[in-house]
Design a protein around this motif. Structure first.
Motif, PDB file in Angstrom:
ATOM      1  N   VAL A   1     -20.520  37.199  11.447  1.00  0.00           N
ATOM      2  CA  VAL A   1     -21.943  37.556  11.435  1.00  0.00           C
ATOM      3  C   VAL A   1     -22.561  37.103  10.101  1.00  0.00           C
ATOM      4  CG1 VAL A   1     -23.615  39.448  11.634  1.00  0.00           C
ATOM      5  CG2 VAL A   1     -21.508  39.529  12.968  1.00  0.00           C
ATOM      6  N   ARG A   2     -21.826  37.334   9.006  1.00  0.00           N
ATOM      7  CA  ARG A   2     -22.313  36.896   7.679  1.00  0.00           C
ATOM      8  C   ARG A   2     -22.445  35.375   7.628  1.00  0.00           C
ATOM      9  NH1 ARG A   2     -18.324  41.007   6.023  1.00  0.00           N
ATOM     10  NH2 ARG A   2     -19.583  42.859   5.607  1.00  0.00           N
ATOM     11  N   LYS A   3     -21.504  34.715   8.253  1.00  0.00           N
ATOM     12  CA  LYS A   3     -21.540  33.243   8.287  1.00  0.00           C
ATOM     13  C   LYS A   3     -22.815  32.773   9.009  1.00  0.00           C
ATOM     14  CE  LYS A   3     -18.314  29.471   9.100  1.00  0.00           C
ATOM     15  NZ  LYS A   3     -16.986  29.119   9.579  1.00  0.00           N
ATOM     16  N   SER A   4     -23.152  33.457  10.115  1.00  0.00           N
ATOM     17  CA  SER A   4     -24.388  33.105  10.835  1.00  0.00           C
ATOM     18  C   SER A   4     -25.606  33.329   9.945  1.00  0.00           C
ATOM     19  CB  SER A   4     -24.548  33.957  12.092  1.00  0.00           C
ATOM     20  OG  SER A   4     -23.454  33.790  12.926  1.00  0.00           O
ATOM     21  N   TYR A   5     -25.560  34.369   9.142  1.00  0.00           N
ATOM     22  CA  TYR A   5     -26.663  34.660   8.211  1.00  0.00           C
ATOM     23  C   TYR A   5     -26.857  33.487   7.253  1.00  0.00           C
ATOM     24  CZ  TYR A   5     -29.014  36.844   4.149  1.00  0.00           C
ATOM     25  OH  TYR A   5     -29.854  37.127   3.099  1.00  0.00           O
ATOM     26  N   VAL A   6     -25.752  33.044   6.622  1.00  0.00           N
ATOM     27  CA  VAL A   6     -25.847  31.946   5.646  1.00  0.00           C
ATOM     28  C   VAL A   6     -26.322  30.660   6.335  1.00  0.00           C
ATOM     29  CG1 VAL A   6     -24.558  30.532   3.993  1.00  0.00           C
ATOM     30  CG2 VAL A   6     -24.079  32.986   4.176  1.00  0.00           C
ATOM     31  N   LYS A   7     -25.821  30.445   7.541  1.00  0.00           N
ATOM     32  CA  LYS A   7     -26.213  29.271   8.321  1.00  0.00           C
ATOM     33  C   LYS A   7     -27.725  29.267   8.584  1.00  0.00           C
ATOM     34  CE  LYS A   7     -23.928  27.073  12.242  1.00  0.00           C
ATOM     35  NZ  LYS A   7     -22.961  27.366  13.311  1.00  0.00           N
ATOM     36  N   GLU A   8     -28.241  30.448   8.951  1.00  0.00           N
ATOM     37  CA  GLU A   8     -29.683  30.582   9.203  1.00  0.00           C
ATOM     38  C   GLU A   8     -30.491  30.282   7.940  1.00  0.00           C
ATOM     39  OE1 GLU A   8     -31.950  31.212  11.635  1.00  0.00           O
ATOM     40  OE2 GLU A   8     -30.338  30.943  13.095  1.00  0.00           O
TER      41      GLU A   8
ATOM     42  N   LYS B   1     -17.224  35.662  -1.524  1.00  0.00           N
ATOM     43  CA  LYS B   1     -17.211  35.457  -0.071  1.00  0.00           C
ATOM     44  C   LYS B   1     -18.364  34.542   0.363  1.00  0.00           C
ATOM     45  CE  LYS B   1     -15.359  37.768   3.163  1.00  0.00           C
ATOM     46  NZ  LYS B   1     -14.029  37.554   3.739  1.00  0.00           N
ATOM     47  N   ILE B   2     -19.551  34.770  -0.203  1.00  0.00           N
ATOM     48  CA  ILE B   2     -20.700  33.931   0.157  1.00  0.00           C
ATOM     49  C   ILE B   2     -20.442  32.474  -0.259  1.00  0.00           C
ATOM     50  CG2 ILE B   2     -23.163  33.477  -0.318  1.00  0.00           C
ATOM     51  CD1 ILE B   2     -22.774  35.864   1.513  1.00  0.00           C
ATOM     52  N   MET B   3     -19.884  32.283  -1.472  1.00  0.00           N
ATOM     53  CA  MET B   3     -19.612  30.923  -1.933  1.00  0.00           C
ATOM     54  C   MET B   3     -18.608  30.232  -1.008  1.00  0.00           C
ATOM     55  SD  MET B   3     -19.846  30.977  -6.075  1.00  0.00           S
ATOM     56  CE  MET B   3     -18.925  32.454  -6.430  1.00  0.00           C
ATOM     57  N   GLN B   4     -17.632  31.015  -0.535  1.00  0.00           N
ATOM     58  CA  GLN B   4     -16.633  30.465   0.395  1.00  0.00           C
ATOM     59  C   GLN B   4     -17.292  30.066   1.717  1.00  0.00           C
ATOM     60  OE1 GLN B   4     -13.366  29.812  -0.375  1.00  0.00           O
ATOM     61  NE2 GLN B   4     -13.443  28.761   1.623  1.00  0.00           N
ATOM     62  N   ILE B   5     -18.187  30.931   2.201  1.00  0.00           N
ATOM     63  CA  ILE B   5     -18.871  30.629   3.467  1.00  0.00           C
ATOM     64  C   ILE B   5     -19.712  29.356   3.320  1.00  0.00           C
ATOM     65  CG2 ILE B   5     -20.678  31.429   5.062  1.00  0.00           C
ATOM     66  CD1 ILE B   5     -19.627  34.299   4.671  1.00  0.00           C
ATOM     67  N   VAL B   6     -20.439  29.249   2.199  1.00  0.00           N
ATOM     68  CA  VAL B   6     -21.270  28.057   1.958  1.00  0.00           C
ATOM     69  C   VAL B   6     -20.378  26.816   1.963  1.00  0.00           C
ATOM     70  CG1 VAL B   6     -22.720  26.856   0.254  1.00  0.00           C
ATOM     71  CG2 VAL B   6     -23.070  29.305   0.686  1.00  0.00           C
ATOM     72  N   LYS B   7     -19.250  26.929   1.266  1.00  0.00           N
ATOM     73  CA  LYS B   7     -18.313  25.807   1.170  1.00  0.00           C
ATOM     74  C   LYS B   7     -17.801  25.429   2.572  1.00  0.00           C
ATOM     75  CE  LYS B   7     -14.217  24.744  -1.354  1.00  0.00           C
ATOM     76  NZ  LYS B   7     -13.058  25.377  -1.949  1.00  0.00           N
ATOM     77  N   ASP B   8     -17.423  26.434   3.350  1.00  0.00           N
ATOM     78  CA  ASP B   8     -16.932  26.173   4.709  1.00  0.00           C
ATOM     79  C   ASP B   8     -17.983  25.492   5.568  1.00  0.00           C
ATOM     80  OD1 ASP B   8     -14.610  27.405   4.010  1.00  0.00           O
ATOM     81  OD2 ASP B   8     -14.971  29.278   5.115  1.00  0.00           O
ATOM     82  N   LEU B   9     -19.226  25.972   5.441  1.00  0.00           N
ATOM     83  CA  LEU B   9     -20.296  25.430   6.281  1.00  0.00           C
ATOM     84  C   LEU B   9     -20.609  23.987   5.914  1.00  0.00           C
ATOM     85  CD1 LEU B   9     -22.700  28.503   6.554  1.00  0.00           C
ATOM     86  CD2 LEU B   9     -21.516  27.385   8.443  1.00  0.00           C
ATOM     87  N   LEU B  10     -20.500  23.662   4.625  1.00  0.00           N
ATOM     88  CA  LEU B  10     -20.803  22.293   4.197  1.00  0.00           C
ATOM     89  C   LEU B  10     -19.594  21.384   4.343  1.00  0.00           C
ATOM     90  CD1 LEU B  10     -22.910  22.968   0.971  1.00  0.00           C
ATOM     91  CD2 LEU B  10     -23.735  22.226   3.211  1.00  0.00           C
ATOM     92  N   GLY B  11     -18.431  22.002   4.492  1.00  0.00           N
ATOM     93  CA  GLY B  11     -17.166  21.271   4.509  1.00  0.00           C
ATOM     94  C   GLY B  11     -17.100  20.148   5.518  1.00  0.00           C
ATOM     95  N   GLY B  12     -17.634  20.398   6.690  1.00  0.00           N
ATOM     96  CA  GLY B  12     -17.501  19.421   7.753  1.00  0.00           C
ATOM     97  C   GLY B  12     -18.432  18.219   7.651  1.00  0.00           C
ATOM     98  N   GLU B  13     -19.261  18.172   6.605  1.00  0.00           N
ATOM     99  CA  GLU B  13     -20.276  17.100   6.582  1.00  0.00           C
ATOM    100  C   GLU B  13     -19.954  15.984   5.604  1.00  0.00           C
ATOM    101  OE1 GLU B  13     -24.145  18.820   6.097  1.00  0.00           O
ATOM    102  OE2 GLU B  13     -23.648  20.410   7.505  1.00  0.00           O
TER     103      GLU B  13
END
Lengths: 102, 472
Positions: free
Chosen positions: B425-432, B460-472
């Protein structure tokens, strides 16, 4: 049936035609207009269902639209007894009290 | 006359809102993402003491906390040995218009009256409309309620139609619209035309109004059982009841109490779809609102939403419509309390939780709502059948099919929940946030804000940001 001045009536109006709906929408909603229904007191001397009329709403606003109902009825009701739910109370009491209670 | 086209009205949104809400949000906004939430709540909201005073004036609050003794006996019978927590329910149906929403409406309407507005407007299809209408009646203000009410064939759910009737009973003007998010557009048109106050669900006034609910729960539970609740289960839709209740619990000192959100799983049904509209029964507390509002609270009708559920949420549980109808029947049959199903979403989740929690634990369900024609399971299921839904007894967890099938449990032990992973859910928040503000790089301050806004750590937020950008 016709309405006369002062009657409590309901009118309907198109707020946005399909092509005027520019908010992001799913396809099915995009195809239909955004419509409104509102109630108030008829301003016209007389009017028939389907006619364009003007009303005065409860907050005193004047609104124009197509007359759809005179003294509109509340049509929602308590529904029909639902077979899937009728026995639930008995079943729960049976768990609580055993067969003695049923 | 000003231009009433969709785009023209939306471009005037800020100026219309400023006048209609009377809050200068600029004061609290630091950057696109960051704003001072606590400062906004303190400066714009009212203190807990003041809110209690305002609510007392119109008979809101001080509702009973009731132990569900028969249901608790049932839980003890079917729970494993040593398990089976006690459930208490806050009977909010005893508020003037029959739901906790009176708390939310009370402060807004008080504020509107104090600042000389002639009337109030609220966009809502739920109990909130009746609450605003009732409070407006009590304070002699005019009231317009804007409802999303019908599909394009003018078919409306009995529950929403009942709410329209209730609003009219309290003297409000009800503007009924067909399906679409442009409800908000038309609300702006009305605010501009009338100069009325926007009794939005998402201002600090509305949230401050709910804090008394959490406060009362903490105090009453302590009085009845000698401790604060171990968990409070809250029906989650737009996030206001969860935010306000959690803040109130904290203000009363109940800082250890777990805050559990519950929504009905309506996966696959689109919020703005004309076809899906009448396939959602009891129209609130479902995932269509719950998830989008949790992961992007600022999608609301005010610049900064005071309802920020992720700040306070410890768990997020999903239940099915069939379980909620079943528990509604249980509450009526075993406890003699006929209450509307929407408010019982949290009771269904609480029942499932109670079965697995230790027997010395205490769960509080934080609301009930009035029922009546249109809101009863019989009315809603009759309508569901007319809309082609299959209704059957069975296993709700495995057989439920949102939009197609409602499954009423065959035994109370079948009441369960699906737990959402909070990190997802937090990941969706950062994505939004990334999507809405087109951001890929974040300052320390922004990371800190997102961590606070989602109740997690900056790491945790920094990790989520990293994960979300990771695939690009």
């Amino acid at each position: 049936m016709h309405a006369k001045k002062g009657d409590w009536v309901q009118i309907q109006q198109i707020l946005l035609k399909p092509e005027e709906r520019t908010a992001p929408l799913p396809e099915d909603t995009q195809k239909v207009p955004l419509m409104m229904r509102i109630k108030g007191f008829l301003i016209n001397e007389t009017a028939e269902i389907g006619q364009e009329v003007e009303i005065k709403t409860l907050t005193g606003r004047l609104v124009k639209g197509k007359l759809v109902a005179i003294n509109p009825k509340y049509e929602h009701d308590f529904g029909e007894p639902v077979p899937e739910l009728i026995t639930v109370g008995l079943e729960l009491r049976k768990i609580l009290e055993g067969d003695n209670n049923v | 006359m000003s231009d009433l086209s969709y785009n023209a009205v939306m471009s005037r949104k800020n100026e219309i809102m400023k006048r209609a809400v009377g809050i200068d949000y600029e004061k609290f906004i630091i950057s696109d993402i960051v704003f001072d939430y606590e400062k906004m709540m303190q400066e714009v909201g009212y203190s807990l003491e003041k809110v209690r005073e305002i609510q007392q004036e119109t008979g809101v609050g001080n509702t009973p906390l009731v132990e569900l003794k028969q249901i608790n006996r049932l839980i003890k019978k079917i729970a494993p040995k040593g398990k089976g927590a006690r459930i208490f329910i806050k009977d909010e149906a005893t508020n003037p218009s029959g739901s906790y929403k009176d708390r939310r409406a009370s402060v807004s309407v008080y504020h509107a009256q104090k600042h000389g507005y002639k009337g109030v407007i609220a966009a809502t299809s739920g109990n909130y409309g009746a609450a605003v209408a009732s409070q407006a009646a009590k304070r002699g203000l005019k009231c317009i309620i804007v409802q999303e009410c019908y599909d394009s064939k003018w078919i409306g759910q009995p529950e929403i139609l009942e709410k329209a009737r209730a609003c009219e009973a309290y003297g409000a003007e009800v503007v009924q619209l067909t399906v679409g998010p442009e409800l908000f557009y038309y609300t702006l048109v009305l605010l501009e035309k009338t100069g009325f106050f926007n009794a939005s669900l998402y201002t600090p006034y509305a949230i401050a109004g709910v804090e008394t609910l959490g406060y009362e729960i903490a105090k009453q539970t302590k009085e009845l059982v000698g401790k604060y609740p171990d968990a409070v289960v809250i029906t989650h839709a737009g996030g206001g009841i969860l935010t306000g209740t959690a803040r109130g619990l904290k203000k009363a000192g109940a800082v250890e109490t777990q805050v559990v959100a519950a929504s009905v799983n309506l996966k696959g049904l689109h919020m703005a779809s004309d076809n899906d509209f009448n396939k959602k029964y009891f129209t609130t507390g479902h995932t269509g609102f719950g998830l989008p509002f949790a992961t992007f609270p600022d999608r609301s009708d005010v610049p900064k939403n005071a309802a920020r559920a992720l700040r306070y949420m410890d768990k997020y549980l999903l239940v099915s419509q069939g379980e909620v109808f079943y528990i509604t029947e249980m509450l009526a049959q075993l406890e003699g309390m006929q209450r509307g199903p929407a408010g019982n979403t949290s009771l269904a989740a609480a029942f499932a939780l109670a079965l697995e929690m230790d027997e010395d634990k205490v769960i509080v369900v934080n609301e009930t709502e009035y029922t009546g024609a249109g809101k009863l399971p019989s009315a809603q299921l009759t309508f569901a059948k007319k809309m082609g839904m299959e209704i059957k007894r069975g296993d709700p967890i495995n057989e439920d099919l949102p939009g197609k099938r409602i499954v009423i449990p065959e035994h109370p032990s079948q009441i369960g929940y699906i737990e959402l992973n909070m990190d997802n859910v937090r990941k969706s928040y950062v994505k939004e946030v990334m999507k809405r503000y087109n951001k890929r790089k974040f300052s320390d301050e922004e990371i800190k804000f997102m961590a606070e806004d989602t109740k997690t750590t900056e790491e945790k937020i920094m990790q989520i940001v990293k994960d979300l950008l990771g695939g690009e």
